[in-house]
Design a protein around this motif. Structure first.
Motif, mmCIF file in Angstrom:
data_model
loop_
_atom_site.group_PDB
_atom_site.id
_atom_site.type_symbol
_atom_site.label_atom_id
_atom_site.label_comp_id
_atom_site.label_asym_id
_atom_site.label_seq_id
_atom_site.Cartn_x
_atom_site.Cartn_y
_atom_site.Cartn_z
ATOM 1 N N LEU A 11 0.860 -1.183 0.000
ATOM 2 C CA LEU A 11 0.000 0.000 0.000
ATOM 3 C C LEU A 11 0.891 1.225 0.000
ATOM 4 C CD1 LEU A 11 -2.372 -1.151 2.892
ATOM 5 C CD2 LEU A 11 -2.767 -1.397 0.458
ATOM 6 N N ILE A 12 0.666 2.115 -0.953
ATOM 7 C CA ILE A 12 1.478 3.328 -1.083
ATOM 8 C C ILE A 12 0.542 4.515 -1.248
ATOM 9 C CG2 ILE A 12 3.189 4.541 -2.473
ATOM 10 C CD1 ILE A 12 4.277 1.929 -3.385
ATOM 11 N N HIS A 13 0.801 5.576 -0.476
ATOM 12 C CA HIS A 13 0.008 6.797 -0.655
ATOM 13 C C HIS A 13 0.151 7.283 -2.088
ATOM 14 C CE1 HIS A 13 -1.805 8.039 3.094
ATOM 15 N NE2 HIS A 13 -0.719 7.672 3.750
ATOM 16 N N ALA A 14 -0.967 7.650 -2.690
ATOM 17 C CA ALA A 14 -0.968 8.231 -4.040
ATOM 18 C C ALA A 14 -1.653 9.584 -3.899
ATOM 19 C CB ALA A 14 -1.706 7.331 -5.017
ATOM 20 N N GLY A 15 -0.910 10.555 -3.436
ATOM 21 C CA GLY A 15 -1.492 11.839 -3.095
ATOM 22 C C GLY A 15 -2.074 11.770 -1.694
#
Length: 120
Positions: free
Chosen positions: A83-87
């Protein structure tokens, strides 16, 4: 239109490596914005779980003074969930095989997350 552009980014991501099995863009409140998931994966469940894990990761990073959360990685017998922040308001969820070369998956996912953040 926006969903098509997001799906294009996900398609490029999934195609960048045979190790990536599925991916999705999910709002921080758990709603799926765009996804390329396997037929046996429930979009709503994936969204809800991703939002819950991200929320927990954010709180853990803050409580333990680790700074701003960048990513959460889950490793299981059959592979990985990243899981990676995208904005600020979305998360990129990447599902990878257990044989995955994580360095490449991280690199491709980070690049995709940056593209998603620009679109949103």
């Amino acid at each position: 239109m926006r969903e098509e552009m997001l799906k294009s980014i996900l398609s490029d991501l999934n195609g960048s490596s045979a190790d990536i099995e599925a991916s999705a863009v999910i709002s921080t409140d758990g709603l799926t914005i765009a996804s390329l998931l396997a037929a046996n994966m429930d979009e709503d469940r994936v969204g809800a779980m991703a939002a819950a894990m991200l929320s927990l990761g954010d709180r853990t990073a803050a409580e333990l003074a680790r700074g701003e959360l960048e990513q959460v990685m889950i490793k299981g017998d059959n592979g990985y969930v990243l899981l990676i922040h995208a904005g600020h308001d979305a998360v990129l969820t990447v599902i990878a095989r257990k044989e995955a070369k994580l360095g490449l998956v991280f690199l491709d996912a980070k690049r995709a997350a940056a593209g998603i953040a620009e679109l949103l």
